[in-house]
Design a protein around this motif. Structure first.
Motif, PDB file in Angstrom:
ATOM      1  N   ASN A 182     -10.426  27.877  30.163  1.00 64.30           N
ATOM      2  CA  ASN A 182     -11.936  27.539  30.439  1.00 64.30           C
ATOM      3  C   ASN A 182     -12.447  27.732  31.672  1.00 64.30           C
ATOM      4  O   ASN A 182     -13.697  28.402  32.196  1.00 64.30           O
ATOM      5  CB  ASN A 182     -12.502  26.538  29.720  1.00 64.30           C
ATOM      6  CG  ASN A 182     -12.587  26.463  28.140  1.00 64.30           C
ATOM      7  OD1 ASN A 182     -12.373  27.405  27.668  1.00 64.30           O
ATOM      8  ND2 ASN A 182     -12.028  24.990  27.640  1.00 64.30           N
ATOM      9  N   GLU A 183     -11.608  27.440  32.646  1.00 66.78           N
ATOM     10  CA  GLU A 183     -11.964  27.440  34.063  1.00 66.78           C
ATOM     11  C   GLU A 183     -11.924  28.890  34.450  1.00 66.78           C
ATOM     12  O   GLU A 183     -12.980  29.320  35.161  1.00 66.78           O
ATOM     13  CB  GLU A 183     -11.220  26.626  34.878  1.00 66.78           C
ATOM     14  CG  GLU A 183     -11.106  25.210  34.916  1.00 66.78           C
ATOM     15  CD  GLU A 183     -11.697  24.611  36.211  1.00 66.78           C
ATOM     16  OE1 GLU A 183     -12.014  25.602  37.226  1.00 66.78           O
ATOM     17  OE2 GLU A 183     -11.869  23.544  36.144  1.00 66.78           O
ATOM     18  N   GLY A 184     -11.136  29.767  33.777  1.00 61.25           N
ATOM     19  CA  GLY A 184     -11.053  31.178  34.189  1.00 61.25           C
ATOM     20  C   GLY A 184     -12.344  31.776  33.677  1.00 61.25           C
ATOM     21  O   GLY A 184     -12.807  32.832  34.219  1.00 61.25           O
ATOM     22  N   ASP A 218     -24.177  18.844  24.264  1.00 60.45           N
ATOM     23  CA  ASP A 218     -23.757  17.202  24.096  1.00 60.45           C
ATOM     24  C   ASP A 218     -22.612  17.258  23.265  1.00 60.45           C
ATOM     25  O   ASP A 218     -22.730  17.915  22.253  1.00 60.45           O
ATOM     26  CB  ASP A 218     -25.130  16.502  23.461  1.00 60.45           C
ATOM     27  CG  ASP A 218     -26.209  16.567  24.569  1.00 60.45           C
ATOM     28  OD1 ASP A 218     -26.109  16.824  25.756  1.00 60.45           O
ATOM     29  OD2 ASP A 218     -27.418  16.199  23.996  1.00 60.45           O
ATOM     30  N   HIS A 219     -21.815  16.491  23.643  1.00 59.74           N
ATOM     31  CA  HIS A 219     -20.449  16.062  22.763  1.00 59.74           C
ATOM     32  C   HIS A 219     -19.439  17.336  22.778  1.00 59.74           C
ATOM     33  O   HIS A 219     -18.560  17.293  22.059  1.00 59.74           O
ATOM     34  CB  HIS A 219     -20.846  15.693  21.432  1.00 59.74           C
ATOM     35  CG  HIS A 219     -21.678  14.219  21.355  1.00 59.74           C
ATOM     36  ND1 HIS A 219     -21.305  13.168  21.695  1.00 59.74           N
ATOM     37  CD2 HIS A 219     -23.038  14.340  20.861  1.00 59.74           C
ATOM     38  CE1 HIS A 219     -22.317  12.260  21.683  1.00 59.74           C
ATOM     39  NE2 HIS A 219     -23.304  12.954  21.260  1.00 59.74           N
ATOM     40  N   GLY A 220     -19.830  18.346  23.513  1.00 56.13           N
ATOM     41  CA  GLY A 220     -18.667  19.409  23.806  1.00 56.13           C
ATOM     42  C   GLY A 220     -17.601  18.971  24.399  1.00 56.13           C
ATOM     43  O   GLY A 220     -17.708  18.036  25.335  1.00 56.13           O
ATOM     44  N   PHE A 221     -16.262  19.537  24.370  1.00 56.91           N
ATOM     45  CA  PHE A 221     -15.391  19.171  25.190  1.00 56.91           C
ATOM     46  C   PHE A 221     -14.825  20.492  25.492  1.00 56.91           C
ATOM     47  O   PHE A 221     -14.144  21.257  24.697  1.00 56.91           O
ATOM     48  CB  PHE A 221     -14.255  18.434  24.137  1.00 56.91           C
ATOM     49  CG  PHE A 221     -13.029  17.827  24.798  1.00 56.91           C
ATOM     50  CD1 PHE A 221     -12.910  16.937  25.719  1.00 56.91           C
ATOM     51  CD2 PHE A 221     -11.798  18.683  24.772  1.00 56.91           C
ATOM     52  CE1 PHE A 221     -11.613  16.539  26.345  1.00 56.91           C
ATOM     53  CE2 PHE A 221     -10.670  18.558  25.284  1.00 56.91           C
ATOM     54  CZ  PHE A 221     -10.757  17.352  26.235  1.00 56.91           C
ATOM     55  N   HIS A 222     -14.136  20.761  26.782  1.00 57.41           N
ATOM     56  CA  HIS A 222     -13.703  21.982  27.269  1.00 57.41           C
ATOM     57  C   HIS A 222     -12.195  21.439  28.193  1.00 57.41           C
ATOM     58  O   HIS A 222     -12.050  22.594  28.872  1.00 57.41           O
ATOM     59  CB  HIS A 222     -14.819  22.671  28.080  1.00 57.41           C
ATOM     60  CG  HIS A 222     -16.091  23.142  27.284  1.00 57.41           C
ATOM     61  ND1 HIS A 222     -15.867  24.010  26.184  1.00 57.41           N
ATOM     62  CD2 HIS A 222     -17.191  22.512  27.137  1.00 57.41           C
ATOM     63  CE1 HIS A 222     -17.210  23.857  25.579  1.00 57.41           C
ATOM     64  NE2 HIS A 222     -17.783  23.302  26.293  1.00 57.41           N
ATOM     65  N   GLY A 223     -11.887  20.562  28.448  1.00 60.36           N
ATOM     66  CA  GLY A 223     -10.851  20.185  29.047  1.00 60.36           C
ATOM     67  C   GLY A 223     -11.030  19.168  30.208  1.00 60.36           C
ATOM     68  O   GLY A 223     -12.274  18.399  30.284  1.00 60.36           O
ATOM     69  N   LEU A 252       0.139  27.413  26.571  1.00 61.24           N
ATOM     70  CA  LEU A 252      -0.005  28.717  26.579  1.00 61.24           C
ATOM     71  C   LEU A 252      -1.495  28.976  26.145  1.00 61.24           C
ATOM     72  O   LEU A 252      -2.036  28.491  25.649  1.00 61.24           O
ATOM     73  CB  LEU A 252       0.883  29.627  25.684  1.00 61.24           C
ATOM     74  CG  LEU A 252       0.302  31.182  25.476  1.00 61.24           C
ATOM     75  CD1 LEU A 252       0.666  31.996  26.823  1.00 61.24           C
ATOM     76  CD2 LEU A 252       1.140  31.909  24.139  1.00 61.24           C
ATOM     77  N   SER A 253      -2.411  29.651  26.935  1.00 62.04           N
ATOM     78  CA  SER A 253      -3.644  29.946  26.925  1.00 62.04           C
ATOM     79  C   SER A 253      -4.131  31.332  27.136  1.00 62.04           C
ATOM     80  O   SER A 253      -3.261  32.044  27.931  1.00 62.04           O
ATOM     81  CB  SER A 253      -4.621  28.701  27.696  1.00 62.04           C
ATOM     82  OG  SER A 253      -4.294  28.791  28.975  1.00 62.04           O
ATOM     83  N   ALA A 254      -5.128  31.691  26.889  1.00 64.48           N
ATOM     84  CA  ALA A 254      -5.672  33.024  27.108  1.00 64.48           C
ATOM     85  C   ALA A 254      -7.258  32.888  27.455  1.00 64.48           C
ATOM     86  O   ALA A 254      -7.946  32.261  26.415  1.00 64.48           O
ATOM     87  CB  ALA A 254      -5.231  34.008  25.922  1.00 64.48           C
ATOM     88  N   VAL A 255      -7.625  33.826  28.268  1.00 70.76           N
ATOM     89  CA  VAL A 255      -9.181  34.199  28.303  1.00 70.76           C
ATOM     90  C   VAL A 255      -9.106  35.667  27.864  1.00 70.76           C
ATOM     91  O   VAL A 255      -8.330  36.555  28.228  1.00 70.76           O
ATOM     92  CB  VAL A 255      -9.495  34.199  29.862  1.00 70.76           C
ATOM     93  CG1 VAL A 255     -11.123  34.391  29.715  1.00 70.76           C
ATOM     94  CG2 VAL A 255      -9.330  32.883  30.442  1.00 70.76           C
ATOM     95  N   LEU A 256     -10.196  35.934  26.956  1.00 67.03           N
ATOM     96  CA  LEU A 256     -10.420  37.261  26.445  1.00 67.03           C
ATOM     97  C   LEU A 256     -11.774  37.603  26.840  1.00 67.03           C
ATOM     98  O   LEU A 256     -12.870  36.912  26.482  1.00 67.03           O
ATOM     99  CB  LEU A 256     -10.163  37.386  24.977  1.00 67.03           C
ATOM    100  CG  LEU A 256      -8.521  37.204  24.380  1.00 67.03           C
ATOM    101  CD1 LEU A 256      -8.408  35.552  24.348  1.00 67.03           C
ATOM    102  CD2 LEU A 256      -8.493  37.734  22.928  1.00 67.03           C
ATOM    103  N   CYS A 257     -11.942  39.088  27.178  1.00 69.34           N
ATOM    104  CA  CYS A 257     -13.312  39.513  27.252  1.00 69.34           C
ATOM    105  C   CYS A 257     -13.387  40.989  26.799  1.00 69.34           C
ATOM    106  O   CYS A 257     -12.587  41.715  26.856  1.00 69.34           O
ATOM    107  CB  CYS A 257     -13.493  39.288  28.873  1.00 69.34           C
ATOM    108  SG  CYS A 257     -12.821  40.375  29.879  1.00 69.34           S
ATOM    109  N   GLN A 258     -14.789  41.379  26.980  1.00 72.39           N
ATOM    110  CA  GLN A 258     -15.012  42.619  26.738  1.00 72.39           C
ATOM    111  C   GLN A 258     -14.952  43.425  28.019  1.00 72.39           C
ATOM    112  O   GLN A 258     -15.031  42.810  29.198  1.00 72.39           O
ATOM    113  CB  GLN A 258     -16.512  42.750  26.070  1.00 72.39           C
ATOM    114  CG  GLN A 258     -16.721  42.069  24.980  1.00 72.39           C
ATOM    115  CD  GLN A 258     -16.207  42.461  23.812  1.00 72.39           C
ATOM    116  OE1 GLN A 258     -15.658  43.390  23.625  1.00 72.39           O
ATOM    117  NE2 GLN A 258     -16.324  41.699  22.726  1.00 72.39           N
ATOM    118  N   GLU A 259     -14.662  44.599  27.755  1.00 73.61           N
ATOM    119  CA  GLU A 259     -14.309  45.595  29.203  1.00 73.61           C
ATOM    120  C   GLU A 259     -15.500  45.026  30.261  1.00 73.61           C
ATOM    121  O   GLU A 259     -15.135  45.227  31.600  1.00 73.61           O
ATOM    122  CB  GLU A 259     -14.191  46.960  28.745  1.00 73.61           C
ATOM    123  CG  GLU A 259     -14.009  47.954  30.015  1.00 73.61           C
ATOM    124  CD  GLU A 259     -12.746  47.632  30.544  1.00 73.61           C
ATOM    125  OE1 GLU A 259     -11.777  47.339  29.746  1.00 73.61           O
ATOM    126  OE2 GLU A 259     -12.517  47.619  31.945  1.00 73.61           O
TER     127      GLU A 259
END
Ligand SMILES: *Cc1c(COP(=O)(O)O)cnc(C)c1O
Length: 398
Positions: free
Chosen positions: A103-105, A128-133, A253-260
């Protein structure tokens, strides 16, 4: 009574069990007691404990190459990135170790894009009430009450809107907003499922305002919700997606995926010692190959229906407030703040215990292995029935 953990920096209270062995939906402690596990490492072990595909991949890769350094390519990282691209519709992948790190990435990528393409827009809009780490910045990004204060001063540039409320998003968006980040099912927040209409309107609004839509699928991704990714239920294509938890099937293991078009880091902007580690990548590839199969996903949807139906019955029997969720990420809403008591009662059942989680004082969360069998789930529901009977007054009708 044992007193364990005297040498740990205190972070939470743990029960006295020491777990020594796991297989599928079963865990065993060092006294030989067995438990049906509906926690699965916190929605991590999507194929259950120690599935052969994961163990084999780890052993094989560990014998061959553990760490050539993130300065070089390695085969498992290349293969995992290719597989992720093939199954997701995204173009580019960055591999890391934890959900917070992914998520930082994603936030860094969005801010880099904002600097280059959106005149310096940098602000993130969360819910509100979200969780991202639990990194400092992800605590700022999360909407957990109290989290703005315990480690102050906190990183800035993180705004909040109300969940499932498009007007509140509209009000919160400014020319500085570079991205909206959300979970499609708020896991830690209490299994709050996003409205389909809300997500579609959000996608349209982000497109209209040239704001990125980042979905945090750390908990919902990799089959957990009965499709490979939860956003497939909502018929939207996010700009950036993060994965962790189930992706490694139990390993970091984690991943960031993005469009080109969002592939905008300059060399040196982003990295990490363990990013793309071949042992973890080999594990992730084995797990993803096993889960990205329609028969398995269909089985998840069937077990989800069974779990949902069983929870509805228990809710009626004990006069509770119903159940909710998406796929095998579900919650039972109690009618008082006794969730922790149910967790303890379930764990202490004999001869077989049941492992549950209570993210809120009045709510139980269920995140079983995706390959839990019909019989194991039936047994889990029967054990939950027993634990509820112990904690609550006599059932209404049995
Ligand atoms: C668990 C979780 C995270 C954090 O992942 P870690 O691996 O613990 O850093 C982030 N987002 C969501 C939605 C999660 O459920």
């Amino acid at each position: 009574m044992r007193t364990l953990g005297q040498t740990f920096i205190t972070v939470n209270q743990r029960p006295e069990q020491v777990f020594v062995r796991g297989r599928g939906s079963w865990l065993e402690d060092d006294q030989g007691k067995r438990y049906l596990d509906l926690l699965q490492g916190w929605a991590v072990n999507n194929l259950g404990h120690c599935p052969d595909v994961l163990t084999q991949a780890l052993l094989t890769q560990a014998r061959q190459l553990v760490n050539p350094s993130p300065a070089f390519y390695n085969r498992p990282a290349l293969d995992l990135a290719q597989k992720l691209v093939d199954v997701s519709g995204f173009d580019r992948v960055f591999l890391a170790s934890s959900g917070a790190e992914a998520n930082e990435g994603a936030v860094k990528l969005a801010r880099r894009w904002g600097a280059k393409r959106r005149g310096g827009a940098y602000a993130m809009l969360g819910f509100d009430h979200g969780f991202h780490g639990r990194s400092l910045a992800m605590m700022s990004a999360s909407g957990k009450p109290g989290w703005d204060a315990i480690y102050a001063p906190m990183p800035t540039g993180f705004q909040k809107a109300r969940w499932n409320d498009i007007d509140s998003v509209q009000c919160a968006l400014t020319s500085d907003t570079v991205a909206v980040m959300l979970e499609l099912v708020q896991g830690e927040g209490g299994v709050n499922v996003a409205d389909k209409g809300f997500v579609r309107e959000l996608r349209a609004l982000c497109t209209e305002r040239d704001v990125l839509l980042i979905v945090d699928e750390v908990q919902t991704g990799v089959g957990r919700c009965g499709r490979l990714f939860a956003h497939q239920w909502f018929d939207v294509q996010p700009d950036i997606m993060t994965l962790a938890k189930g992706l490694g099937g139990g390993v970091p293991l984690s991943a960031v995926l993005c469009q080109e078009r969002f592939n905008v880091f300059e060399p040196g902007d982003q990295g990490g010692t363990y990013c793309g580690n071949p042992v973890m990548a080999a594990a992730g590839l084995a797990v993803l190959n096993a889960i990205a199969q329609e028969p398995l996903l269909e089985q998840v949807r069937q077990r989800a229906e069974q779990l949902s139906g069983g929870l509805v019955q228990l809710s009626q029997r004990y006069g509770l407030k119903g159940e909710r969720g998406l796929g095998l990420l579900r919650a039972l809403v109690l009618s008082s703040d006794c969730a922790e008591a149910v967790v303890v009662a379930a764990r202490e059942l004999a001869p077989v215990g049941l492992l549950l989680n209570a993210p809120r004082p009045d709510l139980l969360r269920f995140m079983p292995a995706l390959n839990i069998t019909e019989a194991e789930l039936q047994q889990s529901l029967a054990l939950l029935d027993k634990a509820l009977a112990q904690v609550l007054s006599a059932p209404v009708h049995h």
